[in-house]
Design an enzyme around this catalytic site. Structure first.
Site, mmCIF file in Angstrom:
data_model
loop_
_atom_site.group_PDB
_atom_site.id
_atom_site.type_symbol
_atom_site.label_atom_id
_atom_site.label_comp_id
_atom_site.label_asym_id
_atom_site.label_seq_id
_atom_site.Cartn_x
_atom_site.Cartn_y
_atom_site.Cartn_z
ATOM 1 N N GLN A 1 0.839 -1.200 0.000
ATOM 2 C CA GLN A 1 0.000 0.000 0.000
ATOM 3 C C GLN A 1 0.882 1.261 0.000
ATOM 4 O O GLN A 1 0.580 2.255 -0.640
ATOM 5 C CB GLN A 1 -0.917 -0.018 1.227
ATOM 6 C CG GLN A 1 -1.729 1.249 1.439
ATOM 7 C CD GLN A 1 -2.778 1.473 0.357
ATOM 8 O OE1 GLN A 1 -3.219 0.533 -0.298
ATOM 9 N NE2 GLN A 1 -3.158 2.730 0.143
ATOM 10 N N GLU A 2 2.009 1.199 0.690
ATOM 11 C CA GLU A 2 2.881 2.367 0.797
ATOM 12 C C GLU A 2 3.665 2.620 -0.484
ATOM 13 O O GLU A 2 3.736 3.742 -0.956
ATOM 14 C CB GLU A 2 3.871 2.176 1.965
ATOM 15 C CG GLU A 2 3.232 2.238 3.350
ATOM 16 C CD GLU A 2 2.794 3.647 3.724
ATOM 17 O OE1 GLU A 2 3.132 4.606 3.007
ATOM 18 O OE2 GLU A 2 2.075 3.786 4.738
#
Ligand code: GLU
Length: 482
Positions: free
Chosen positions: A312-313
């Site tokens: 996600q990052e």
């Protein structure tokens, strides 16, 4: 009534009861379960019902059945059937007290088996492969290769539609217990369409980004999911007990919590991002998997969770850099990196360690009133938006009559941090609440896919006795409150 008459009446009803018990062969089912100290449940191995993950047995039905066993004060024994027919045969022979397996209430089944009140509602859906012709109604099904699970409720539905003359329908029945097999057939081109339940498709669609819902097989009609009980015993007390049990779980929010825990993360992710995730999982993750596992072990967290956050990052790009200057696999800001002792944010090992440490710190600093599993989701939200804004969202939740310790309640209010009518009255002011909400839901979704991938890499499932293992949800549920 005279005492003697009362005695005679009592004796008569006792005799009648005994006779009844003898007729149906099994006596009182509830009594039998309690005196044996064991609840036998037959289920099927699938993502929506029962599976083994790294903590042991788990799944929506497993959790529910476990709660019932705990409530009855007995042990749970789970049997897993490999086909629906096998499942009902086991039940018919009385080798299980009940079947808990994502089973739809059908007329035919209810003639053969007593059943509980419904605990979930679902819709049968026709699924197709994106890029092929999408049927919009039953009339467009003839001539297409349709697959369904043998002996499933969908066979009944299709038969009825055919007999009612809705269309000249043909389908193939696949012996199995897991609808994933059907999706697999669509994905590999062995079939064109499948009929499966909405909850099953929601949970599994992320593994098959090309598959889409064509239409609801029975428009505007929801179906009930029920537990079926073994015939041949007196089930009236057991049935009443289970119905009461479901009512209590409904009233205290447990049913909803379980639904959210097992099915809730699957909505709201686009097909495109699922597809990209699948590609990356195959092509990029293997380079970092060992490192992620190592750091997850060091920080005693699930590697799938750490991997999901890193995806996600940064989409697992160790050199990722955002315009605002956050960098690396875990996208740490410079102040955060300093605070947790990371000197090179672009070093994958340092970045992962920094992120894991930071998340642990945040989790520790959350109010003690927030319990697992929600606590984990709150910590993720804090990772994205900061503890201060998260606290603001909790305050808004409380003001609106929600429960500030419940993730679902706070999740719904996070977007309000972007509305001036709300953030003007909060301590820390405006924050990108929508992004934080999406952030956590995405991670839960990726986490789920990674779990699934991992589990399907590590089959098969033995039938087992499970009282030694309780899934997280049972450990987290206050049984005395039931
Ligand atoms: N709910 C279905 C049934 O009771 C099984 C799951 C499915 O085939 O989608 O037969």
């Amino acid at each position: 009534m005279q005492p003697r008459v009362v005695t005679a009446a009592l004796a008569l009803s006792l005799a009648l009861l005994l006779l009844l018990g003898a007729c149906n062969g099994g006596g009182d089912a509830l009594h039998r379960i309690q005196s044996k100290g064991e609840l036998k449940v037959v289920t099927r191995n699938s993502p929506t019902t029962y599976y083994i993950d790294r903590d042991g047995p788990n799944g929506y039905e497993y959790a529910l059945a476990g709660l019932l066993a705990a409530d009855l004060g007995v042990e749970l024994e789970v049997k897993s059937a490999f086909t629906l027919d096998g499942l009902f045969q086991l039940l018919e022979r009385g080798e299980a007290d009940l079947a808990a397996a994502g089973l739809t209430l059908t007329e035919q089944r209810s003639r053969l088996f007593p059943h509980s009140s419904p605990y979930y509602r679902l819709r049968p859906q026709v699924v197709y492969v994106a890029g092929t012709r999408r049927p919009l109604t039953v009339d467009e099904l003839p001539g297409r290769k349709i697959v369904v699970l043998a002996d499933s409720s969908h066979v009944d539905e299709l038969t009825r539609l055919r007999d009612e003359g809705a269309a000249e329908l043909h389908w193939e029945e696949i012996d199995g217990a897991d609808t994933m097999e059907l999706l697999e057939m669509l994905d590999t081109g062995e079939a064109e369409l499948a009929v499966i339940d909405s909850n099953e498709f929601d949970v599994q669609r992320s593994l098959y980004p090309r598959l889409k819902v064509a239409f609801d097989l029975l428009p505007d009609q929801e179906q009930d999911m029920v537990w079926y009980l073994a015939p041949g015993a007196d089930n009236s007390r057991l049935q009443a007990y289970i119905d009461q049990f479901f009512l209590r779980l409904q009233a205290d929010g447990t049913l909803e919590q379980l639904r959210d825990q097992y099915f809730g993360h699957s909505t709201g992710i686009s097909r495109i991002s699922s597809h990209t995730f699948n590609l990356n999982m195959r092509n990029t993750l293997p380079q970092y998997k060992d490192l992620i596992r190592q750091v997850a072990r060091e920080y005693q967290m699930e590697w799938q969770l750490l991997a999901a956050i890193a995806y996600q990052e940064s989409h697992w790009d160790p050199l990722a850099t955002s315009p605002t200057g956050v960098r690396g696999l875990m996208m740490l800001t410079l102040p955060t990196a300093k605070e947790i002792g990371v000197s090179d944010r672009l070093d994958p090992l340092q970045s992962l360690r920094g992120g894991a440490r930071y998340l642990k710190n945040l989790k520790r600093r959350l109010p003690a009133s927030i319990e697992e599993p929600d606590r984990g989701w709150f910590a993720l939200a804090a990772y994205n938006i900061g503890l201060g804004h998260l606290e603001d969202a909790r305050v808004i939740t409380q003001r609106q009559g929600g429960d500030p310790n419940r993730w679902q309640d706070v999740l719904e209010r996070l977007p309000l941090l972007q509305k001036s009518s709300h953030y003007r009255k909060t301590r820390y002011g405006y924050a990108r609440g929508v992004e934080a909400a999406t952030y956590v839901q995405n991670i839960r979704h990726y986490h789920n896919i990674l779990n699934w991938q991992d589990i399907s890499d590590n089959k098969p499932l033995p039938p087992l006795k499970v009282e030694d293992y309780l899934p997280q949800v049972l450990r987290d549920t206050n049984l005395s409150a039931l």
